[in-house]
Design a protein around this motif. Structure first.
Motif: not given
Length: 140
Positions: A112-116
């Motif tokens: 999630g963090d990288e995709a965000y």
């Protein structure tokens, strides 16, 4: 569910089943009458004093309830679930499947963090990636 009813009704006589149906109809009618009178009483108690509106009779109160139900409560009624556990769309409501949400927390922890960050980068600097200077050079 049909097996449940067959099992429950197996020991009942036809007269007993008819009695329960008649009792259900009488109870439904009684609740409908009581509900109409409750709406009429509340309207006649509050609306003339608060907003200066006229009083209503029983049938007008039932009509007001039906109009408000259609405008604000939707058209459907009863259970939202069919046989098989799938939800039924009511009045244009989308068929929502929330069964995949159980994976959301796991996804957010892993990716999630990288995709965000990648999403924000694409939205903020559409042609230049993460680099604001490169974005400025490409758009001059």
């Amino acid at each position: 569910m049909s097996q449940f009813f067959k099992h429950r009704m197996r020991r009942k006589s036809p007269g007993e089943i008819a009695g329960w149906i008649l009792l259900g109809i009488i109870a439904f009618t009684g609740f409908a009458l009581l509900f109409g009178f409750a709406i009429m009483w509340l309207w006649n108690w509050l609306m003339p004093a608060v907003f200066g509106l006229p009083t209503v009779n029983y049938w007008q109160a039932v009509g007001i309830f039906i109009i408000f139900k259609l405008l604000f409560g939707g058209c459907g009624g009863g259970s939202r679930f069919r046989r098989g556990g799938r939800s039924r769309a009511r009045c244009g409501e989308n068929d929502r499947d929330f069964s995949k949400w159980k994976y959301y927390d796991e996804y957010w922890k892993e990716e999630g963090d990288e995709a965000y960050k990648a999403y924000i980068s694409r939205r903020t600097y559409p042609t230049g990636g993460d680099d604001p200077e490169r974005y400025k050079r490409n758009n001059e």
